[in-house]
Design an enzyme around this catalytic site. Structure first.
Site, PDB file in Angstrom:
ATOM      1  N   GLN A 107       1.025   6.410   1.074  1.00 21.22           N
ATOM      2  CA  GLN A 107       1.819   7.700   1.807  1.00 21.22           C
ATOM      3  C   GLN A 107       3.125   7.551   1.159  1.00 21.22           C
ATOM      4  O   GLN A 107       4.205   8.630   1.749  1.00 21.22           O
ATOM      5  CB  GLN A 107       1.949   7.408   3.378  1.00 21.22           C
TER       6      GLN A 107
ATOM      7  N   ASP B 235       0.806  -1.136  -0.005  1.00 19.08           N
ATOM      8  CA  ASP B 235      -0.032  -0.051   0.035  1.00 19.08           C
ATOM      9  C   ASP B 235       1.031   1.153   0.177  1.00 19.08           C
ATOM     10  O   ASP B 235       1.556   1.570   1.139  1.00 19.08           O
ATOM     11  CB  ASP B 235      -0.838  -0.078   1.223  1.00 19.08           C
TER      12      ASP B 235
ATOM     13  N   CYS C  80      -8.025   6.413  10.721  1.00 21.44           N
ATOM     14  CA  CYS C  80      -8.314   4.991  10.075  1.00 21.44           C
ATOM     15  C   CYS C  80      -7.315   3.934  10.444  1.00 21.44           C
ATOM     16  O   CYS C  80      -7.007   3.140   9.677  1.00 21.44           O
ATOM     17  CB  CYS C  80      -8.300   5.152   8.399  1.00 21.44           C
TER      18      CYS C  80
END
Ligand code: PLP
Length: 406
Positions: free
Chosen positions: A203, A200, A364
């Site tokens: 960021q 992922d 989150c």
């Protein structure tokens, strides 16, 4: 080439405003970044000059739109160091990319008893799709612990890996802590056990050079809006042979080869995974964002962002009662903190009155909050257009917070 922050700020029109009477200090970049004029102009040009649906028409506007959409795919492939543009699937964002992998690749490959390995610091979008998968497929979710300083526990990771590990899914950079995951160590370890690896990159892409071929993962996902591009567009990169073996997840126009009531056949990737009219203008805007970003001197941008992070961190640590979460190195762009006796929400409200935009809450990452015995933090996050004045505004705002809560 060097980095001129004043010039950069002038390219982001939204920054040139006041919040009440205060200069805007936008420090919520981990949630979303602002867009340079170049991105807005590319979006305007699409709507003003060649707005059209893609792939299925012979007229000039459609051809132009198709060409722009497909060359955006090529641009993303270059940006990620992918072998081929057809390894790039446009999605709605990071969340959509992970859900696509969970519902297509994982639904096909995961058997009851298999294990999915994630870490304790994942964003909900890299937790919940795997929980749903476990409910559907009878697999088990395993979690790599996070150490006190925010680094992943690598020896626990090694112990969790086994022949049952089918998938390892990790953030490249933690959105709550800013700590960088040591993928150079972790991906090869996963591969030793034959696991598929999803990263992922939400960021990471705006701060670190990413080369998916060098990383050695199988999937890499990110969102355009965290990379100075539009919302509603994201990317799933999948290794060619892996994508080719995957069944479609969503059905509709553009993802088929033939359709009949006797049965349908699927288009090759990436079309197989882009059912329906895609976010054409989003892809074009994302390519413009990548053009903008890639034209910068990356070493200078990194040095600039790093200097702001260090300066702000040092100053914050001098504030009595202030605790920073995530002190492990290497880290980038994010400072999550708490201030004794003040709820993060109150910090956010008071800073807003000073023109300072930060995020407060669980970001989150509720399991991570729970790990640290918190329900929320205040989070300041930096982008390339932030400057010393933004840091000063943050510090000044925190003085006000302390005065009000003294
Ligand atoms: N993963 C990480 C690490 C994030 O920071 C975010 C967004 O904050 C996401 C996933 C979800 O991104 P999106 O909401 O753009 O799908």
């Amino acid at each position: 080439m060097s980095f001129d922050v004043a010039l950069t700020r002038s390219q982001f029109p939204v920054l040139n405003q006041r919040v009440g009477k205060k200069r805007l200090a936008y420090l919520d970049n981990a949630a979303t970044t602002h867009k340079p004029q170049a991105v807005m102009s590319a979006v305007d040009r699409y709507y003003g000059e060649y707005n059209s649906n893609i792939h299925r028409a012979v007229h000039t506007l459609s051809q132009k739109a198709t060409e722009a959409y497909e060359s955006s795919r090529q641009r993303v492939a270059e940006f990620l160091g992918a072998d081929r543009p057809d390894e790039i699937v446009f999605t709605a964002g990071t969340t959509a990319g992970i859900n696509l992998v969970a519902n297509s690749w994982a639904d096909q490959h995961i058997q009851p008893g298999d294990e999915i390995l994630i870490s304790h610091l994942e964003h909900h979008s890299n937790i919940v799709p795997w929980q749903l998968l476990c409910e559907r497929r009878g697999c088990t979710l395993k979690v790599i612990p996070v150490l006190e300083d925010g680094q992943l526990d690598l020896s626990a990771y090694e112990q969790l890996l086994s022949e049952r590990t089918r998938l390892v899914a990790l953030s490249h950079v933690s959105n709550t802590l800013g700590v960088i995951t040591p993928l150079d160590v972790m991906i090869p370890k996963a591969k030793e056990w034959g696991a598929t690896v999803l990263i992922d990159g939400a960021q990471a892409v705006a701060h670190l050079p990413v080369n998916v071929t060098e990383l050695g993962c199988d999937f890499y996902v990110f969102s355009g809006h965290k990379l100075y591009g539009p919302t509603g567009i994201g990317v799933l990169w999948g290794r060619g042979e892996v994508l080719h073996g995957m069944p479609p997840w969503q059905g509709g126009g553009d993802m088929i080869e033939t359709v009949s009531f006797a049965g349908s056949t699927w288009a090759e990737p990436p079309a197989r995974f882009e059912a329906g009219t895609p976010n054409i203008v989003g892809a074009i805007g994302l390519a413009a964002a990548i053009d903008y970003f890639d034209a910068l001197d990356h070493a200078a941008v990194t040095a600039h962002e790093d200097a702001l992070l260090r300066q702000a961190t040092e100053a914050l640590l001098n504030i009595p009662g202030l605790r920073i979460l995530g002190t492990a190195e290497p880290k980038l762009s994010v400072i999550s903190f708490t201030l004794e006796g003040v709820h993060p929400h109150d910090i956010g409200m008071i800073l807003n009155k000073e023109g300072v935009a930060i995020r407060t809450g669980h970001h989150c990452t509720q399991p991570l909050m729970e790990r640290f015995g918190l329900d929320a933090t205040a989070r300041a996050s930096f982008a390339l257009y932030n400057d010393q004045e933004d840091v000063s505004a943050l510090l000044h705002g925190l003085e006000t917070v302390r005065r009000l809560f003294a």
